[in-house]
Design a protein around this motif. Structure first.
Motif, PDB file in Angstrom:
ATOM      1  N   GLY A  56      48.696   0.131   7.972  1.00 39.43           N
ATOM      2  CA  GLY A  56      48.994  -1.372   8.069  1.00 39.43           C
ATOM      3  C   GLY A  56      47.076  -2.230   8.327  1.00 39.43           C
ATOM      4  O   GLY A  56      47.227  -2.558   8.052  1.00 39.43           O
ATOM      5  N   LEU A  57      46.673  -0.713   9.648  1.00 37.80           N
ATOM      6  CA  LEU A  57      45.427  -1.548   9.960  1.00 37.80           C
ATOM      7  C   LEU A  57      44.330  -1.705   8.519  1.00 37.80           C
ATOM      8  O   LEU A  57      43.830  -2.947   8.583  1.00 37.80           O
ATOM      9  N   LEU A  58      44.795  -0.494   8.163  1.00 36.89           N
ATOM     10  CA  LEU A  58      43.670  -0.782   6.633  1.00 36.89           C
ATOM     11  C   LEU A  58      43.724  -1.800   5.494  1.00 36.89           C
ATOM     12  O   LEU A  58      43.009  -2.394   5.145  1.00 36.89           O
ATOM     13  N   ALA A  59      44.889  -2.242   5.688  1.00 31.46           N
ATOM     14  CA  ALA A  59      45.926  -3.350   4.791  1.00 31.46           C
ATOM     15  C   ALA A  59      45.261  -4.725   5.403  1.00 31.46           C
ATOM     16  O   ALA A  59      44.392  -5.044   4.346  1.00 31.46           O
ATOM     17  N   GLY A  60      45.063  -4.687   7.097  1.00 33.63           N
ATOM     18  CA  GLY A  60      44.931  -6.275   7.099  1.00 33.63           C
ATOM     19  C   GLY A  60      43.277  -6.351   6.916  1.00 33.63           C
ATOM     20  O   GLY A  60      42.636  -6.929   6.528  1.00 33.63           O
ATOM     21  N   LEU A  61      42.721  -5.516   7.182  1.00 30.98           N
ATOM     22  CA  LEU A  61      40.606  -4.638   7.420  1.00 30.98           C
ATOM     23  C   LEU A  61      40.770  -5.314   5.746  1.00 30.98           C
ATOM     24  O   LEU A  61      39.595  -6.487   5.529  1.00 30.98           O
ATOM     25  N   ALA A  62      40.876  -4.708   4.640  1.00 27.34           N
ATOM     26  CA  ALA A  62      40.584  -5.097   3.142  1.00 27.34           C
ATOM     27  C   ALA A  62      41.334  -6.975   3.177  1.00 27.34           C
ATOM     28  O   ALA A  62      40.291  -7.348   1.982  1.00 27.34           O
ATOM     29  N   GLY A  63      42.492  -7.466   3.426  1.00 28.76           N
ATOM     30  CA  GLY A  63      42.391  -8.746   3.272  1.00 28.76           C
ATOM     31  C   GLY A  63      41.485  -9.408   4.046  1.00 28.76           C
ATOM     32  O   GLY A  63      40.445 -10.295   3.726  1.00 28.76           O
ATOM     33  N   ALA A  64      41.115  -8.868   5.723  1.00 29.10           N
ATOM     34  CA  ALA A  64      40.286  -9.832   6.055  1.00 29.10           C
ATOM     35  C   ALA A  64      39.073  -9.859   5.363  1.00 29.10           C
ATOM     36  O   ALA A  64      37.933 -10.171   5.410  1.00 29.10           O
ATOM     37  N   LEU A  65      38.531  -8.692   4.757  1.00 29.80           N
ATOM     38  CA  LEU A  65      36.893  -8.403   4.201  1.00 29.80           C
ATOM     39  C   LEU A  65      37.579  -9.192   3.033  1.00 29.80           C
ATOM     40  O   LEU A  65      36.249  -9.814   2.321  1.00 29.80           O
ATOM     41  N   ASN A  66      38.355  -9.110   1.940  1.00 27.18           N
ATOM     42  CA  ASN A  66      38.321 -10.330   0.706  1.00 27.18           C
ATOM     43  C   ASN A  66      38.181 -11.497   0.688  1.00 27.18           C
ATOM     44  O   ASN A  66      38.508 -12.185   0.531  1.00 27.18           O
ATOM     45  N   ALA A  67      39.323 -11.669   2.439  1.00 27.11           N
ATOM     46  CA  ALA A  67      38.847 -13.494   2.183  1.00 27.11           C
ATOM     47  C   ALA A  67      37.470 -13.861   2.852  1.00 27.11           C
ATOM     48  O   ALA A  67      37.102 -14.709   2.019  1.00 27.11           O
ATOM     49  N   ALA A  68      36.477 -13.269   3.513  1.00 21.86           N
ATOM     50  CA  ALA A  68      34.999 -13.362   3.395  1.00 21.86           C
ATOM     51  C   ALA A  68      34.338 -13.404   2.097  1.00 21.86           C
ATOM     52  O   ALA A  68      33.343 -13.966   1.921  1.00 21.86           O
ATOM     53  N   PRO A  85      43.574  -9.968  12.011  1.00 24.10           N
ATOM     54  CA  PRO A  85      44.403  -9.738  10.935  1.00 24.10           C
ATOM     55  C   PRO A  85      44.812  -7.927  11.748  1.00 24.10           C
ATOM     56  O   PRO A  85      45.472  -7.647  11.134  1.00 24.10           O
ATOM     57  N   LEU A  86      43.980  -7.311  12.196  1.00 23.32           N
ATOM     58  CA  LEU A  86      44.101  -5.645  12.856  1.00 23.32           C
ATOM     59  C   LEU A  86      44.882  -5.786  13.602  1.00 23.32           C
ATOM     60  O   LEU A  86      46.248  -5.006  13.478  1.00 23.32           O
ATOM     61  N   ALA A  87      45.422  -7.132  14.353  1.00 23.76           N
ATOM     62  CA  ALA A  87      45.776  -6.600  15.121  1.00 23.76           C
ATOM     63  C   ALA A  87      47.558  -6.766  14.698  1.00 23.76           C
ATOM     64  O   ALA A  87      48.407  -6.006  14.914  1.00 23.76           O
ATOM     65  N   VAL A  88      47.791  -8.075  14.008  1.00 21.41           N
ATOM     66  CA  VAL A  88      49.217  -8.271  13.248  1.00 21.41           C
ATOM     67  C   VAL A  88      49.232  -7.306  12.427  1.00 21.41           C
ATOM     68  O   VAL A  88      50.792  -6.768  12.321  1.00 21.41           O
ATOM     69  N   LEU A 111      50.360  -7.159   3.544  1.00 14.66           N
ATOM     70  CA  LEU A 111      49.917  -7.465   4.445  1.00 14.66           C
ATOM     71  C   LEU A 111      48.233  -7.970   4.147  1.00 14.66           C
ATOM     72  O   LEU A 111      47.366  -8.126   5.206  1.00 14.66           O
ATOM     73  N   PHE A 112      47.754  -7.223   2.602  1.00 12.17           N
ATOM     74  CA  PHE A 112      46.808  -7.861   2.608  1.00 12.17           C
ATOM     75  C   PHE A 112      45.937  -9.015   2.428  1.00 12.17           C
ATOM     76  O   PHE A 112      45.323  -9.685   3.073  1.00 12.17           O
TER      77      PHE A 112
END
Length: 350
Positions: free
Chosen positions: A250-262, A126-129, A103-104
């Motif tokens: 799941g939400l926090l894993a998606g958030l971490a992935g989004a911030l890492n992409a940034a 990413p948060l939604a998915v 998910l990250f």
């Protein structure tokens, strides 16, 4: 003339009641002391070891005790910490979530893909998915009674498969096109060198502490992890609580992935492999029992920083490869699990 004699208890005779009571009181006192020491080490052992390693690194390596190195450790650890907050809730409830690594990376790819539509979209998608993945896993676990290990293993494979589909089998790396979104991962306030993900991590950690310690939801999580059957008999909404903790993960894993992409300005597709094991290791090292019912966010944050400091110390040596860090982390985790078992016995936790 009669001789006076002092009578002594024969071997095998019972001790006087007063002496027996004193012995019982002393034994209870020792038991209470063992329990207190065990609880202290259980909750704050990672923090103590972290302090020792920081002192050691500061003495052994000149470049370790510098502001730049401290900032580097904190910033790089923030993404793992965000995921670990959600994992702490899951493990305290007696579950496990193996999907967070996939998910990250899925969150990062989706965030980079959606960044062309702006910062809000890059965060919302990413948060939604990823939140939906967590929700579905939670519903299956709560409503069917299936083992979390199996359900989240399927989620791990499904999330990585979706990431490969979005990225055309990993051949397409989406670049972050929105400058404001990229700045979210690369800059920070106050000119300290700490980026926004660090402050977001601190805010989430404080919120996690509040939820666990000061709300009925947090008490339900502890109750389910301690004894699910007893919690159900007491009227705890077991199914709803489980669904919430997996959705949160799941939400926090998606958030971490989004911030890492940034931070990376792209949705890198090769990340996240084995990340779920690092997250679980950090949570367990922080004092959360894999059996559930015991743990906290403070210990998890100490566990995350401890793993970051170990990696930094290995980097200071220079001649060691990244594989050494995995060996050290694995050995350290094994020692922590053994220590937790002993401490649990001292506290009367089975």
């Amino acid at each position: 003339m009669t001789e006076s004699s002092t009578s002594t208890p024969a071997a095998g005779t019972a001790r006087p009641p007063a002496a027996a009571r004193l012995d019982a009181a002393a034994e209870r006192q020792r038991g209470v002391l063992r329990e207190r020491v065990g609880r202290l080490l259980q909750q704050h052992g990672a923090l103590m070891v972290l302090a020792v390693l920081v002192v050691f690194g500061s003495v052994a390596f000149e470049s370790f005790a510098t502001a730049d190195n401290a900032i580097s450790v904190i910033v790089s650890s923030s993404f793992l910490a965000i995921i670990a907050i959600g994992m702490t809730f899951v493990i305290i409830s007696g579950g496990i979530d193996l999907s967070v690594g996939s998910l990250f990376v899925l969150g990062g790819v989706l965030a980079a893909y959606a960044s062309q539509a702006g910062t809000l979209t890059a965060l919302a998608l990413p948060l939604a998915v990823c939140g939906l993945f967590g929700l579905v896993q939670g519903v299956i676990i709560a409503r069917t009674g299936m083992a979390p290990f199996i359900v989240t293993l399927a989620g791990m494979l499904g999330a990585r498969g979706l990431m490969l589909a979005v990225s055309h089998e990993g051949a397409t790396t989406y670049l972050v096109e929105d400058r404001a979104f990229a700045a979210l991962g690369q800059t920070g306030p106050f000119g300290t060198g700490l980026t926004w993900p660090v402050y977001i991590t601190v805010a989430l950690a404080l919120l996690g502490m509040l939820l666990l310690q000061r709300t009925g939801f947090g008490q339900n999580v502890y109750a389910i992890g301690g004894n699910e059957d007893a919690a159900r008999l007491m009227g705890v909404p077991v199914a709803r609580t489980k669904i919430l903790v997996y959705t949160m993960s799941g939400l926090l894993a998606g958030l971490a992935g989004a911030l890492n992409a940034a931070r990376l300005s792209s949705g890198v597709t090769i990340l996240g492999v084995g990340l779920e094991l690092d997250v679980i290791a950090a949570v367990v090292i922080g004092g959360t029992l894999l059996t559930g019912g015991v743990g906290g966010i403070t210990g998890t944050m100490a566990g995350v920083l401890l793993m970051g400091v170990i990696q930094s110390l290995i980097n200071q040596v220079g001649s060691l490869t990244s594989a050494v860090q995995q060996v050290v982390s694995g050995a350290f985790l094994a020692l922590v699990v053994i220590a937790q078992r002993l401490l649990s016995r001292a506290q009367g936790i089975t």
